[in-house]
Write a protein that holds these residues in place. Structure first.
Motif, PDB file in Angstrom:
ATOM      1  N   ARG A 329       0.805  -1.181  -0.059  1.00 25.38           N
ATOM      2  CA  ARG A 329       0.122  -0.037  -0.015  1.00 25.38           C
ATOM      3  C   ARG A 329       0.963   1.152   0.047  1.00 25.38           C
ATOM      4  N   PHE A 339       3.520 -12.554  -5.016  1.00 21.12           N
ATOM      5  CA  PHE A 339       3.127 -11.753  -3.897  1.00 21.12           C
ATOM      6  C   PHE A 339       3.973 -12.107  -2.757  1.00 21.12           C
TER       7      PHE A 339
ATOM      8  N   THR B  42      -6.767   1.101   6.376  1.00 19.67           N
ATOM      9  CA  THR B  42      -5.685   0.451   5.236  1.00 19.67           C
ATOM     10  C   THR B  42      -4.397   0.557   6.137  1.00 19.67           C
ATOM     11  N   GLY B  43      -4.275   0.255   7.274  1.00 26.04           N
ATOM     12  CA  GLY B  43      -3.054  -0.084   8.012  1.00 26.04           C
ATOM     13  C   GLY B  43      -2.168   1.026   7.773  1.00 26.04           C
ATOM     14  N   GLN B  44      -2.565   2.483   7.662  1.00 23.89           N
ATOM     15  CA  GLN B  44      -1.240   3.388   7.631  1.00 23.89           C
ATOM     16  C   GLN B  44      -0.400   3.445   8.707  1.00 23.89           C
ATOM     17  N   PHE B  82       0.497 -12.883   6.250  1.00 25.88           N
ATOM     18  CA  PHE B  82       0.601 -12.035   5.212  1.00 25.88           C
ATOM     19  C   PHE B  82      -0.314 -12.336   4.218  1.00 25.88           C
ATOM     20  N   TYR B  83      -1.112 -11.241   3.669  1.00 27.49           N
ATOM     21  CA  TYR B  83      -2.011 -11.668   2.566  1.00 27.49           C
ATOM     22  C   TYR B  83      -2.158 -10.197   2.020  1.00 27.49           C
ATOM     23  N   PRO B  84      -2.293  -9.980   0.672  1.00 19.57           N
ATOM     24  CA  PRO B  84      -2.592  -8.554   0.217  1.00 19.57           C
ATOM     25  C   PRO B  84      -3.735  -7.864   0.738  1.00 19.57           C
ATOM     26  N   LEU B  86      -5.101  -8.292   3.590  1.00 25.95           N
ATOM     27  CA  LEU B  86      -4.833  -8.044   5.127  1.00 25.95           C
ATOM     28  C   LEU B  86      -3.932  -6.497   5.293  1.00 25.95           C
ATOM     29  N   PRO B  87      -4.398  -5.584   5.406  1.00 27.40           N
ATOM     30  CA  PRO B  87      -3.664  -4.311   5.453  1.00 27.40           C
ATOM     31  C   PRO B  87      -2.498  -4.301   6.492  1.00 27.40           C
ATOM     32  N   LYS B  88      -2.829  -4.856   7.741  1.00 27.29           N
ATOM     33  CA  LYS B  88      -2.001  -4.492   8.647  1.00 27.29           C
ATOM     34  C   LYS B  88      -1.125  -5.707   9.005  1.00 27.29           C
ATOM     35  N   SER B  89      -1.485  -6.758   8.155  1.00 22.14           N
ATOM     36  CA  SER B  89      -0.672  -8.037   8.245  1.00 22.14           C
ATOM     37  C   SER B  89      -0.884  -8.697   9.351  1.00 22.14           C
ATOM     38  N   TYR B  90      -2.149  -8.093  10.014  1.00 21.99           N
ATOM     39  CA  TYR B  90      -2.681  -8.887  11.250  1.00 21.99           C
ATOM     40  C   TYR B  90      -4.253  -8.714  11.038  1.00 21.99           C
ATOM     41  N   ILE B 136      -6.478  -4.796  -5.476  1.00 23.01           N
ATOM     42  CA  ILE B 136      -7.013  -4.728  -4.324  1.00 23.01           C
ATOM     43  C   ILE B 136      -8.035  -3.534  -3.899  1.00 23.01           C
ATOM     44  N   PHE B 138     -10.149  -2.036  -0.615  1.00 21.85           N
ATOM     45  CA  PHE B 138     -10.130  -2.332   0.662  1.00 21.85           C
ATOM     46  C   PHE B 138     -11.407  -1.732   1.448  1.00 21.85           C
TER      47      PHE B 138
ATOM     48  N   PHE C  86      -5.306  -0.811  -5.533  1.00 23.15           N
ATOM     49  CA  PHE C  86      -3.693  -0.926  -5.405  1.00 23.15           C
ATOM     50  C   PHE C  86      -3.625  -2.452  -6.102  1.00 23.15           C
TER      51      PHE C  86
END
Lengths: 478, 475, 92
Positions: A329, A339, B42-44, B82-84, B86-90, B136, B138, C86
């Motif tokens: 992102r 990926f 979006t896990g900024q 991890f997966y695209p 999943l914005p925070k990777s959790y 993706i 979100f 994205f």
């Protein structure tokens, strides 16, 4: 008197009385940056608009407008705190070029009071370090002697304040990251009570330990900045709704001399404390006794477990918090055929060594089969550490300890021995584990390098801590 | 072979905003991609979650409705992978201190499918795979979900479908979810194993994912039972794995991914604080409880004497069920009302593509119309015609009938039928001699007399009866 | 698990590609660091409650209301973007 010797309060008065223009203040600090930053490497980026922003304030003053109370006073901000539209790099390659999309709550609050942000300061990558050497932008250097480290991770903020490149600064403290560099650079640095200041917009290292706090050359500035940034935030569920004191008023309006009961935990004053640090600190203790404060030796018996508990909890939380840097992102991306390859390449390439080390350690501490032995045990040990402090605060107002076991060390000295580096935090991690406020007070120098003492207070006792620090600032001369 | 099935169902909650931020929770096709997004979902870097209380209330409501034991203190934990999407990777979910434990959903047979737990969590974004690239969106990331995990109590595909239907009806009754499998607001993964009849220890279980409709639940499970049974019969072994249901082929297929380490490293989310659920909150939420679908079903059979099939259709839709009861309250005749609702209304709704609750038909109009019919003031044919009209316009049936003169004469059609037969004795004679086609002549006469308001089917029946008598007396 | 295998395992879980030198270096360092972590084993922790949050905060919740957002800044940071999406390399 030089411009930089004024306090925030004095500037506020002078600007209001039209005796100084914001652009003069900003120009002065920019000049200092120009002269010193090449050597000290305190800033990662300078806000190119800051002079225009100050001139805009000049113009508003000329038009007779009423400005916010601290209009035009420039602060330095650690580069892991978001300022909308400016880059937030966290001193990492992985975020190079990333533009923050919103203001951190602390920035929003300071902006409303008129403060300007002169630049973003250097740090150990993602605040993981005790020397500010682990930065993708190179180490910051100690203003007292550029051969030496600033301490970390808020080393850029401490150096910027010490070298008068900003009026004051914000840092973040997870295990000593405000206090240690404040001590190494000879300035005041406060880690507030956990939950006193919103973390919204602070790039998380270890969420249950992180706090934002001010660094400044005088207690007054610390008090003013804390009054502004403290308080409940609807965007941070871990902030306390305890009312915020007017720290400035508490410290300066009420002139009554207070009595203090001070505990000296033997675990902090025994073996391992460098004699060069001990000497000025004991001199300071003598001063306290002379003032008839109750000063007594106590024990915090679980201190020895603070460092392992801290590094387990901090790395565990970090391993999860830093998962989001995956090149999907924002931030940089190193391509791969799919990926999974892409994220492994990205994280392998653009995280620095210390960050990788901590993520891996934290992943280990949380993984199946190790969770109970490491993460859970560390959180239980944390309970014991908290109870140690609770016991002491039944009878004492403050705990006093060294901030660092050693003087500032030379650049490169500990960089290849992570465990040795981790032990730099031996005196600072416990307040983070317990969530207690802690303040570095500069009390002298040894071999031309600063020495600081650490004042640890009970929860939400920042007002009394600052009053104590102000008393020391006024009365103590070594 | 014994079949052992456990389900993991995700129910998407109908809240205005997402679970941890103030973005709109709407993400349907009409919402342009990545518009309902913010720094939190979006896990900024630096963004933090704040929990939406509505999600807790909806969760408690479902836990109460399924008789679960609500935990006094609950926590959120992070599930790390991890997966695209999943914005925070959790994923913020619940693990060691979930919303509720236990409880059950009772099937029509009386068998209870016990629940393991219910917990709250956030949804992931949506991925679109196009030619070697993944796109993706979100908008869905952070939409609230309840995960309902059953114990392995289900022993056939039919039971699995019934369980899911009841769960769907329950969340709809409670108003907490659309419960729509095709739209993804209700999603189901199944764990299934088979073992020789009577054997105690369970067989090796296989997880089936990607089942997107009730029809496919049944088909996927049936296929898997057959596959596993065959394997065991041939002396083979079932491999513990995850299989995807392939809709077009109607079979499950091994995911065959490289053995990737799975270790979610759950730990309490330090950005969120614990939640204490006290009695006050539970009492407050309890006000939202309603009669459950299975209870309604049993009551409809018991109190109204409906058939199981009718009761089942009515309970499957709360609006329909309430419509039924309101109508019956006005005019009685539950069986007839149920018949009209389940046959005629269902037909009209399908024909017009308008659901009953979106139609102009209200219980008042409906009972007025049925009243006219039951009193014999209008014929069945007129009633049906009017029903369709009112369904679209909402007009008052009494007014229409009066204005357009659609009533039939007193005593119904019988005098008319009698009159026509008397007036056409020649045709009656020919009919009796075997010219049975003349029946349409008689009906035509009657239709003309009633200006088309009579029901030809009813007329045919009446003419046939009268003519039978007439022919007999002629012999 | 041998030290180097442990490092490889947690690197996989962490989605970090390590060089061979890093694997060797980390496995040596980890042995020492983890040994240091093991000092916690000296403690008797059976009945001790773990810390979940240092302040006694609970039930922090917001009401369910939605606000319009400005997604453009967020999309602007995308390393790879096509229109409003994205993009990443394929997942399989």
């Amino acid at each position: 008197m030089k411009i930089e010797d004024f306090s925030i309060f004095e500037f506020s008065y002078l600007v209001k009385k039209r005796q100084i223009r914001p652009s003069i203040i900003v120009e002065h600090y920019l000049k200092n940056i120009e002269e010193k930053n090449d050597e000290l490497n305190a800033f990662i980026s300078i806000n190119e608009n800051v002079l225009d922003e100050a001139k805009e304030l000049d113009a508003r003053l000329d038009r007779g407008e009423e400005l916010p109370v601290y209009a035009g006073i420039p602060l330095a901000i650690k580069d892991n705190i978001n300022i909308d539209g400016m880059e937030t790099t966290c001193a990492s390659e992985i975020l190079r070029g990333y533009k923050a999309t919103y203001d951190a709550t602390v920035i929003k609050k300071l902006r409303e009071k008129g403060f300007l942000f002169i630049g973003k300061t250097n740090l150990d990558e993602f605040a993981m370090g005790s020397s500010t050497e682990f930065s993708a932008f190179g180490p910051s250097r100690n203003p007292y002697n550029p051969e030496y480290v600033t301490g970390g991770s808020s080393g850029g903020s401490a150096a910027a304040v010490a070298a008068k490149m900003a009026q004051a600064a914000l840092g973040s403290d997870t295990g000593g990251s405000i206090r240690l560099p404040a001590s190494f650079c000879g300035v005041y640095g406060l880690k507030p009570t956990y939950g006193r200041v919103s973390r919204f917009g602070l790039v998380a290292y270890a969420s249950s330990l992180d706090q934002i706090g001010p660094l400044a050359r005088n207690v007054e500035d610390i008090a003013i900045l804390l009054s502004i940034i403290a308080g409940w935030d609807s965007k941070d569920s871990t902030t306390s709704n305890m009312p915020v004191s007017d720290y400035f008023e508490y410290v300066f309006e009420n002139r009554k001399k207070e009595e203090y009961r001070i505990a000296l935990p033997e675990e902090y004053w025994g073996e391992g404390l460098d004699e060069k640090v001990r000497e000025p600190l004991e001199e300071f203790i003598g001063f306290l006794k002379m003032n008839r404060f109750k000063v007594e030796r106590v024990s915090l018996p679980h201190t020895r477990y603070a460092i392992p508990a801290y590094y387990i909890i901090a790395t565990a939380e970090a391993s999860s918090n830093l998962g989001r840097f995956d090149g999907v992102r924002y931030g940089r991306r190193k391509m791969g055929r799919n990926f999974r390859e892409m994220i492994e390449n990205t994280r392998g390439e653009f995280f620095g060594e210390e960050v990788k080390r901590r993520i891996l350690l934290g992943t280990f501490a949380l993984s199946t089969g190790y969770y109970e032995d490491y993460y859970l045990k560390a959180q239980k040990a944390r309970t014991l550490i908290i109870n140690d402090f609770k016991n002491i605060f039944r009878e004492f107002d403050f705990v006093l300890a060294p901030t660092s076991p050693t003087l500032p060390f030379k650049i490169g000295e500990k960089i290849d021995d992570p465990l040795k580096m981790y032990l730099s935090d031996i005196y600072t991690v416990s307040p983070n584990l317990a969530g207690l406020p802690a303040l570095n007070i500069p009390v002298g120098t040894s071999d031309g390098l600063p020495v600081g003492i650490q004042l640890i207070g009970n929860y939400f006792s920042e007002n009394r801590m600052l009053k104590f620090a102000y008393f020391v600032e006024k009365e103590y001369r070594r | 072979m014994d079949v052992v099935i456990g389900l993991e169902v995700h129910v998407q909650l109908k809240t205005k905003s997402k679970i941890f931020c103030t973005c709109s929770a709407e993400y349907t096709k009409d919402v342009p991609p990545n518009t309902h997004i913010c720094e939190v979902c979006t896990g900024q870097p630096g963004a933090l979650p704040v929990f939406n209380k509505k999600v807790l209330e909806y969760g408690i409501l479902l836990a109460l409705a399924t008789r679960g034991k609500i935990n006094a203190v609950i926590r959120f934990e992070r599930k790390n992978y991890f997966y695209p999407d999943l914005p925070k990777s959790y994923q913020i979910s619940q693990y060691r201190a979930p919303l509720s434990l236990g409880g059950y959903i009772e099937l029509k047979s009386g068998k209870k499918i016990r629940l393991e737990r219910i917990h709250m969590e956030e949804d992931a974004g949506k991925l679109i795979h196009v030619a070697g690239e993944t796109f993706i969106d979100f908008n869905r990331a952070g939409v609230p979900l309840l995960e309902i995990v059953t114990k392995p109590d289900i022993s056939s595909p039919e039971e699995a479908v019934e369980f899911l239907m009841l769960l769907r009806e329950t969340v709809r009754y409670l108003g907490i979810s659309d419960g729509d499998m095709e739209e993804g607001s209700l999603r189901c993964d199944a764990n299934i194993s088979v073992k020789p009849e009577g054997q105690k220890e369970l067989g090796t279980k296989v997880e089936i994912k990607n089942i997107n409709s009730f029809k496919f639940v049944k088909r996927a499970l049936e296929f898997e039972i057959e596959r596993q049974t065959e394997l065991l019969r041939e002396g083979g072994k079932v491999v513990q794995e995850t299989r995807l249901f392939n809709e077009s082929k109607g079979i499950t297929e091994s995911m065959r991914t490289k053995e990737e380490a799975h270790d979610y490293r759950y730990f309490p989310d330090p950005d969120l604080v614990p939640i204490e659920i006290n009695e006050d909150l539970i009492e407050e939420v309890k006000k939202g409880l309603v009669e459950l679908p299975i209870e309604k079903y049993r009551r409809f059979i018991r109190d109204y004497g409906l058939t199981e099939e009718r009761a089942n259709i009515l309970k499957s839709d709360l609006y329909l069920a309430n419509f039924f009861e309101e109508t019956v309250k006005k005019i009685g005749q539950p069986e007839k009302v149920a018949n009209w609702l389940t046959v005629e209304i269902t037909g009209i709704s399908r024909e017009l593509g308008i659901e009953l609750k979106d139609s102009k038909l209200a219980p008042e109009r409906f009972s007025a119309l049925l009243g006219l019919l039951f009193e014999g003031r209008i014929s069945r044919a007129v009633a049906k015609k009017l029903l369709k009209r009112i369904y679209e316009t909402g007009e008052d049936p009494l007014e229409i009938v009066e204005k357009e003169g659609l009533t039939q004469s007193e005593g119904g059609l019988e005098p008319l039928v009698q009159k026509i037969l008397e007036a056409h004795s020649e045709q009656v004679r020919q009919y009796c001699k075997g010219k049975e086609k003349l029946i349409s002549f008689f009906i035509g006469q009657a239709m003309r007399e009633t200006r088309g308001t009579a029901d030809p089917v009813e007329l045919k029946k009446m003419f046939e009866e009268k003519l039978k008598d007439a022919c007999k007396s002629m012999d | 698990m041998k030290d180097i295998e442990l490092v490889r395992y947690v690197a996989k879980l962490s989605a970090i590609k390590l060089t061979e030198e890093e694997e060797i270096k980390f496995s040596k360092q980890f042995a020492k660091i983890i040994e240091y972590f093991n000092t916690l084993n000296e403690l008797e922790l059976g009945d001790v409650e773990p810390v979940f949050s240092v302040l006694p905060l609970k039930n922090v919740m917001r009401t369910d209301s939605a606000e319009a957002k400005n997604p453009e800044k967020i999309l602007d940071n995308a390393p790879d973007r096509e229109e409003n999406y994205f993009k990443t390399p394929k997942t399989i």
